[in-house]
Enzyme design. Structure first.
Site, PDB file in Angstrom:
ATOM      1  N   HIS A 104       0.838  -1.204   0.000  1.00  8.62           N
ATOM      2  CA  HIS A 104       0.000   0.000   0.000  1.00  8.62           C
ATOM      3  C   HIS A 104       0.872   1.253   0.000  1.00  8.62           C
ATOM      4  O   HIS A 104       2.054   1.201   0.310  1.00  8.62           O
ATOM      5  CB  HIS A 104      -0.982   0.042   1.176  1.00  8.62           C
ATOM      6  CG  HIS A 104      -0.341   0.003   2.533  1.00  8.62           C
ATOM      7  ND1 HIS A 104      -0.053  -1.164   3.191  1.00  8.62           N
ATOM      8  CD2 HIS A 104       0.073   1.004   3.348  1.00  8.62           C
ATOM      9  CE1 HIS A 104       0.506  -0.886   4.361  1.00  8.62           C
ATOM     10  NE2 HIS A 104       0.602   0.420   4.482  1.00  8.62           N
ATOM     11  N   HIS A 160       4.033   7.189   3.760  1.00  4.87           N
ATOM     12  CA  HIS A 160       4.964   6.063   3.591  1.00  4.87           C
ATOM     13  C   HIS A 160       4.508   5.155   2.471  1.00  4.87           C
ATOM     14  O   HIS A 160       3.373   5.236   2.006  1.00  4.87           O
ATOM     15  CB  HIS A 160       5.154   5.274   4.892  1.00  4.87           C
ATOM     16  CG  HIS A 160       3.943   4.553   5.408  1.00  4.87           C
ATOM     17  ND1 HIS A 160       3.082   5.094   6.334  1.00  4.87           N
ATOM     18  CD2 HIS A 160       3.454   3.311   5.144  1.00  4.87           C
ATOM     19  CE1 HIS A 160       2.131   4.218   6.618  1.00  4.87           C
ATOM     20  NE2 HIS A 160       2.319   3.128   5.902  1.00  4.87           N
ATOM     21  N   GLU A 171       7.706   1.107   4.973  1.00  8.86           N
ATOM     22  CA  GLU A 171       7.159   0.055   5.822  1.00  8.86           C
ATOM     23  C   GLU A 171       7.400  -1.278   5.124  1.00  8.86           C
ATOM     24  O   GLU A 171       7.205  -1.378   3.902  1.00  8.86           O
ATOM     25  CB  GLU A 171       5.656   0.291   6.021  1.00  8.86           C
ATOM     26  CG  GLU A 171       4.959  -0.774   6.864  1.00  8.86           C
ATOM     27  CD  GLU A 171       3.464  -0.486   7.072  1.00  8.86           C
ATOM     28  OE1 GLU A 171       2.871   0.284   6.292  1.00  8.86           O
ATOM     29  OE2 GLU A 171       2.896  -1.075   8.020  1.00  8.86           O
TER      30      GLU A 171
HETATM   31 CO    CO Z   1       1.148   1.365   6.232  1.00 10.93          CO
END
Ligand code: CO
Length: 134
Positions: A7, A79, A130
């Protein structure tokens, strides 16, 4: 070691307004809000064919995205999340190569119930990364 983009996360000042805007102006499919107190955020996911966009607003007193929104009051990209097959192996090889993991270095359980880690943005040209084990 990197797999797919899981994502892309956007910090927003008002999650309900952002979710509604994605629905009404972009015709997007948006999940119901979810509180993640351990991460200090409230999230919805915009579901796309090839990935997801995570919309985040701060939750609680010391949310990690509060400072970001103070600097970027109208919101912005926060992020990008890459999938890895083995998060501990990914962490160990990153650290061996001189990279830095945020926090205590131990994976936390992320928004999808899977272990996640965040990497120092200064090691990656200003972008917070991440890693999520899938
Ligand atoms: Co995230």
């Amino acid at each position: 070691m990197l797999g797919r983009v899981n994502h892309i996360a956007l910090a927003v000042p008002d999650l309900a307004e952002a979710a509604e805007r994605y629905r009404s102006m972009l015709g997007a499919s948006v999940t119901e809000p979810d509180n993640l107190p351990e991460h200090g955020v409230r999230v919805v996911f915009v579901t796309l064919e090839n990935t997801k966009v995570e919309l985040l607003e701060p939750l609680g007193e010391d949310s990690p995205i509060a400072a970001f929104l103070a600097k970027n009051p109208s919101g912005g990209m926060h992020h990008i999340c890459y999938e890895v097959a083995d998060i501990l192996a990914a962490r160990d090889s990153l650290v061996a190569a001189g990279g830095r993991v945020l926090g205590n270095g131990k994976p936390k359980i992320g928004a999808h119930g899977k272990p996640v880690l965040f990497l120092h943005p200064k090691d990656f040209f200003g972008t917070l990364i991440e890693l999520e084990q899938v």
